[in-house]
Design a protein around this motif. Structure first.
Motif, PDB file in Angstrom:
ATOM      1  N   LEU A  97      82.987  72.669  18.184  1.00 32.14           N
ATOM      2  CA  LEU A  97      83.467  71.480  17.481  1.00 32.14           C
ATOM      3  C   LEU A  97      82.371  70.424  17.481  1.00 32.14           C
ATOM      4  O   LEU A  97      81.829  70.095  18.536  1.00 32.14           O
ATOM      5  N   PHE A  98      82.058  69.882  16.319  1.00 34.61           N
ATOM      6  CA  PHE A  98      81.006  68.886  16.190  1.00 34.61           C
ATOM      7  C   PHE A  98      81.577  67.497  15.916  1.00 34.61           C
ATOM      8  O   PHE A  98      82.463  67.339  15.076  1.00 34.61           O
ATOM      9  N   ASP A  99      81.021  66.506  16.609  1.00 35.23           N
ATOM     10  CA  ASP A  99      81.190  65.124  16.196  1.00 35.23           C
ATOM     11  C   ASP A  99      80.416  64.976  14.884  1.00 35.23           C
ATOM     12  O   ASP A  99      79.574  65.818  14.563  1.00 35.23           O
ATOM     13  N   GLY A 108      83.809  73.690  13.639  1.00 39.63           N
ATOM     14  CA  GLY A 108      84.737  72.650  13.226  1.00 39.63           C
ATOM     15  C   GLY A 108      84.124  71.281  13.383  1.00 39.63           C
ATOM     16  O   GLY A 108      83.113  71.106  14.064  1.00 39.63           O
ATOM     17  N   VAL A 109      84.720  70.298  12.727  1.00 41.57           N
ATOM     18  CA  VAL A 109      84.342  68.897  12.907  1.00 41.57           C
ATOM     19  C   VAL A 109      85.521  68.190  13.559  1.00 41.57           C
ATOM     20  O   VAL A 109      86.662  68.339  13.124  1.00 41.57           O
ATOM     21  N   VAL A 135      88.713  67.825  11.224  1.00 41.65           N
ATOM     22  CA  VAL A 135      89.729  66.895  11.710  1.00 41.65           C
ATOM     23  C   VAL A 135      89.107  65.530  11.967  1.00 41.65           C
ATOM     24  O   VAL A 135      88.046  65.422  12.592  1.00 41.65           O
ATOM     25  N   GLY A 136      89.763  64.507  11.463  1.00 33.29           N
ATOM     26  CA  GLY A 136      89.357  63.134  11.743  1.00 33.29           C
ATOM     27  C   GLY A 136      90.574  62.318  12.108  1.00 33.29           C
ATOM     28  O   GLY A 136      91.674  62.864  12.290  1.00 33.29           O
ATOM     29  N   SER A 137      90.408  61.024  12.194  1.00 32.81           N
ATOM     30  CA  SER A 137      91.546  60.152  12.444  1.00 32.81           C
ATOM     31  C   SER A 137      92.269  59.895  11.126  1.00 32.81           C
ATOM     32  O   SER A 137      91.829  60.335  10.061  1.00 32.81           O
ATOM     33  N   LYS A 195      94.459  73.174  17.712  1.00 33.10           N
ATOM     34  CA  LYS A 195      95.702  73.659  17.101  1.00 33.10           C
ATOM     35  C   LYS A 195      95.414  74.377  15.792  1.00 33.10           C
ATOM     36  O   LYS A 195      95.926  75.477  15.535  1.00 33.10           O
ATOM     37  N   GLN A 196      94.548  73.767  14.956  1.00 31.04           N
ATOM     38  CA  GLN A 196      94.228  74.377  13.664  1.00 31.04           C
ATOM     39  C   GLN A 196      93.411  75.661  13.815  1.00 31.04           C
ATOM     40  O   GLN A 196      93.516  76.569  12.989  1.00 31.04           O
TER      41      GLN A 196
END
Length: 215
Positions: free
Chosen positions: A6-8, A104-105, A131-133, A151-152
């Motif tokens: 997962l990447f920022d 993922g992001v 995924v973001g806010s 989850k995704q």
């Protein structure tokens, strides 16, 4: 062994500081808390905006919400594009996909803007989940964003197979709260002291070094 990464976004995949800092400067001026020194606003790159406005300017929640609204007045048409892809990012993503990693992001930035940035730089195709806010201000906490990404991905019960990559201490802490290790990149907006104190799994200095780490 890791199967998913997962990447920022800000400070990890893209050098987004100019657009964010100038939009924050615009917002602070609007709320009567001007900051002429743009470099001091580097702290806004990465963390949730609402909380950072409160801490930086010493304002209440309602004023911070207004500051975020002012921020978006400038960021939406202009600031989001004052941005660049770090050298080597595309090659790194291609290399990781070739090795079979799911990518993922997981960003505290509103998902709406995350998608705009990924499409702008034509790297959206590399990611299995993004995924973001929410624009409403919900799900800004890093751990909450990571949880939604897990989850995704369908890996909520296999957290040991997932690792986070980010440039700030809140990436490390958010990942840890969600039960994940985090690899920090030193080319972003976190200081080396900040990252060292956060004790990530590893600190790397470039996208190339990151690719080598996941060899």
């Amino acid at each position: 062994m890791y199967h998913a990464i997962l990447f920022d976004l800000d400070g990890t995949l893209t050098d987004s500081g100019e657009g964010i800092m100038k939009s924050v400067q615009y917002a602070l001026e609007k709320i009567g808390k001007p900051e002429p020194d743009l470099d001091k606003l580097r702290v806004f790159v990465g963390p949730p905006l609402h909380k950072e406005f409160m801490e930086y300017a010493g304002i209440d929640e309602e004023t911070a919400r207004q500051a975020v609204a002012y921020y978006r007045e400038r960021y939406t048409p202009v600031g989001v594009y004052e941005n660049s892809l770090y050298d080597g990012i595309r090659e790194m993503l291609e290399g990781l996909k070739a090795r079979g990693y799911r990518l993922g992001v997981a960003s505290s930035k509103p998902e709406h803007f995350v998608l705009i940035v990924l499409d702008h730089f034509r790297i959206r195709e590399y990611f299995d989940v993004i995924v973001g806010s929410e624009l409403s201000g919900a799900r800004t906490n890093k751990a909450e964003v990571v949880e939604e990404a897990l989850k995704q991905l369908g890996l909520e019960d296999h957290r040991e197979q997932v690792v986070m990559v980010g440039d700030k201490e809140h990436d490390v802490f958010g990942a840890r709260k969600a039960g994940l290790e985090c690899v920090s990149v030193s080319y972003g907006y976190g200081t080396m002291e900040e990252l060292t104190n956060a004790q990530p799994l590893k600190i790397v200095g470039s996208p190339e070094e990151l690719l080598d780490f996941f060899a």
